[in-house]
Motif scaffolding. Structure first.
Motif, PDB file in Angstrom:
ATOM      1  N   THR A   1       0.827  -1.204   0.000  1.00  0.00           N
ATOM      2  CA  THR A   1       0.000   0.000   0.000  1.00  0.00           C
ATOM      3  C   THR A   1       0.860   1.252   0.000  1.00  0.00           C
ATOM      4  N   ALA A   2       1.979   1.219   0.715  1.00  0.00           N
ATOM      5  CA  ALA A   2       2.864   2.389   0.763  1.00  0.00           C
ATOM      6  C   ALA A   2       3.414   2.726  -0.615  1.00  0.00           C
TER       7      ALA A   2
ATOM      8  N   LEU B   1       2.226  10.260  -9.682  1.00  0.00           N
ATOM      9  CA  LEU B   1       2.480   9.822 -11.061  1.00  0.00           C
ATOM     10  C   LEU B   1       1.248   9.181 -11.679  1.00  0.00           C
ATOM     11  N   ILE B   2       0.523   8.413 -10.870  1.00  0.00           N
ATOM     12  CA  ILE B   2      -0.711   7.787 -11.353  1.00  0.00           C
ATOM     13  C   ILE B   2      -1.696   8.867 -11.795  1.00  0.00           C
ATOM     14  N   LYS B   3      -1.817   9.918 -10.994  1.00  0.00           N
ATOM     15  CA  LYS B   3      -2.737  11.012 -11.330  1.00  0.00           C
ATOM     16  C   LYS B   3      -2.292  11.739 -12.599  1.00  0.00           C
ATOM     17  N   GLU B   4      -0.979  11.855 -12.806  1.00  0.00           N
ATOM     18  CA  GLU B   4      -0.460  12.516 -14.009  1.00  0.00           C
ATOM     19  C   GLU B   4      -0.824  11.769 -15.282  1.00  0.00           C
ATOM     20  N   LEU B   5      -1.084  10.482 -15.186  1.00  0.00           N
ATOM     21  CA  LEU B   5      -1.490   9.722 -16.364  1.00  0.00           C
ATOM     22  C   LEU B   5      -2.803  10.238 -16.938  1.00  0.00           C
ATOM     23  N   ASN B   6      -3.628  10.796 -16.051  1.00  0.00           N
ATOM     24  CA  ASN B   6      -4.920  11.343 -16.443  1.00  0.00           C
ATOM     25  C   ASN B   6      -5.791  10.298 -17.157  1.00  0.00           C
ATOM     26  N   LEU B   7      -5.753   9.068 -16.654  1.00  0.00           N
ATOM     27  CA  LEU B   7      -6.593   7.995 -17.176  1.00  0.00           C
ATOM     28  C   LEU B   7      -7.864   7.912 -16.346  1.00  0.00           C
ATOM     29  N   ASN B   8      -8.935   7.425 -16.945  1.00  0.00           N
ATOM     30  CA  ASN B   8     -10.107   7.194 -16.104  1.00  0.00           C
ATOM     31  C   ASN B   8      -9.801   5.989 -15.210  1.00  0.00           C
ATOM     32  N   ASN B   9     -10.466   5.949 -14.085  1.00  0.00           N
ATOM     33  CA  ASN B   9     -10.167   4.927 -13.074  1.00  0.00           C
ATOM     34  C   ASN B   9     -10.366   3.503 -13.580  1.00  0.00           C
ATOM     35  N   ASP B  10     -11.378   3.287 -14.408  1.00  0.00           N
ATOM     36  CA  ASP B  10     -11.632   1.940 -14.928  1.00  0.00           C
ATOM     37  C   ASP B  10     -10.478   1.458 -15.802  1.00  0.00           C
ATOM     38  N   THR B  11      -9.979   2.326 -16.679  1.00  0.00           N
ATOM     39  CA  THR B  11      -8.854   1.962 -17.546  1.00  0.00           C
ATOM     40  C   THR B  11      -7.605   1.709 -16.721  1.00  0.00           C
ATOM     41  N   LEU B  12      -7.357   2.578 -15.772  1.00  0.00           N
ATOM     42  CA  LEU B  12      -6.186   2.434 -14.901  1.00  0.00           C
ATOM     43  C   LEU B  12      -6.237   1.118 -14.136  1.00  0.00           C
ATOM     44  N   MET B  13      -7.380   0.846 -13.521  1.00  0.00           N
ATOM     45  CA  MET B  13      -7.511  -0.379 -12.730  1.00  0.00           C
ATOM     46  C   MET B  13      -7.388  -1.616 -13.615  1.00  0.00           C
ATOM     47  N   LYS B  14      -7.987  -1.587 -14.791  1.00  0.00           N
ATOM     48  CA  LYS B  14      -7.897  -2.730 -15.696  1.00  0.00           C
ATOM     49  C   LYS B  14      -6.444  -2.984 -16.068  1.00  0.00           C
TER      50      LYS B  14
ATOM     51  N   ARG C   1      -6.303  -3.693  -5.670  1.00  0.00           N
ATOM     52  CA  ARG C   1      -7.731  -3.801  -5.973  1.00  0.00           C
ATOM     53  C   ARG C   1      -8.606  -3.123  -4.915  1.00  0.00           C
ATOM     54  N   THR C   2      -8.140  -3.082  -3.689  1.00  0.00           N
ATOM     55  CA  THR C   2      -8.941  -2.514  -2.608  1.00  0.00           C
ATOM     56  C   THR C   2      -8.579  -1.066  -2.314  1.00  0.00           C
ATOM     57  N   ARG C   3      -7.320  -0.834  -2.009  1.00  0.00           N
ATOM     58  CA  ARG C   3      -6.939   0.487  -1.516  1.00  0.00           C
ATOM     59  C   ARG C   3      -6.642   1.516  -2.609  1.00  0.00           C
ATOM     60  N   LEU C   4      -6.209   1.090  -3.786  1.00  0.00           N
ATOM     61  CA  LEU C   4      -5.968   2.073  -4.839  1.00  0.00           C
ATOM     62  C   LEU C   4      -7.249   2.835  -5.194  1.00  0.00           C
ATOM     63  N   PRO C   5      -8.396   2.175  -5.345  1.00  0.00           N
ATOM     64  CA  PRO C   5      -9.619   2.953  -5.597  1.00  0.00           C
ATOM     65  C   PRO C   5      -9.926   3.959  -4.476  1.00  0.00           C
TER      66      PRO C   5
ATOM     67  N   ASP D   1      -0.657  -6.463 -10.011  1.00  0.00           N
ATOM     68  CA  ASP D   1      -1.906  -6.775  -9.329  1.00  0.00           C
ATOM     69  C   ASP D   1      -1.664  -7.272  -7.908  1.00  0.00           C
ATOM     70  N   SER D   2      -2.531  -6.857  -7.026  1.00  0.00           N
ATOM     71  CA  SER D   2      -2.490  -7.325  -5.638  1.00  0.00           C
ATOM     72  C   SER D   2      -3.838  -7.015  -4.998  1.00  0.00           C
TER      73      SER D   2
END
Length: 157
Positions: A53-54, A62-75, A88-92, A83-84
């Protein structure tokens, strides 16, 4: 978070075997040997959760800079080697800045402190966990993590 309670059980194996059915009603018991082994295994398991998680929290800018929608990012991330369960739980939670009450910074810091203590008593050092522990302390001092330790993502917006 949802899931099945996994219990690392230590102690007398005969007692475990006679109690196993009752323990199964609570979750999934795994007999690992001595009480000390079960305790250390639980600390290791939880330390891995915290470390995973850390790194997600540290990468949030950096994840926010990608400017992807959350569904695309998570997929993309869940279909990769990244994957972990924590992803799946804490990133959202981090992406939405919405942290349910789950596992506080104080509790995460306690686990890391205990893990470092066990390592030190065995002549080992844990530099990555020590760094994570400092991050948890900083977050605690800033009043973060009352709901979940993944709020450390807000340290580096």
């Amino acid at each position: 978070m949802s899931g099945t309670l996994v219990m690392f059980v230590g102690g007398d194996e005969k007692l475990y075997r006679t109690s196993e059915e009752g323990l199964r009603q609570l979750g999934t018991p795994i007999y690992v040997g001595s009480h000390e082994q079960a305790t250390l295994l639980k600390l290791i398991s939880t330390s891995i959760i915290i470390a995973n998680t850390a790194i997600l929290a540290e990468l949030m800018p950096l994840i926010k800079e990608l400017n992807l929608n959350n569904d695309t990012l998570m997929k993309a991330l869940t279909m990769s080697g990244a994957d972990s369960a924590q992803l799946r739980t804490r990133l959202p939670w981090m992406l939405n800045n919405n942290y349910p009450e789950s596992f506080s910074i104080n509790l995460a810091k306690y686990v890391i402190d205990q893990t470092i203590k066990h390592a030190t008593n065995r002549g080992k050092t844990l530099p990555l966990l020590t760094t994570i522990n400092k991050t948890l302390e900083t977050a605690n001092q800033k009043g973060l993590g009352r709901k979940d330790f993944s709020e450390i993502a807000n340290l580096n917006p």
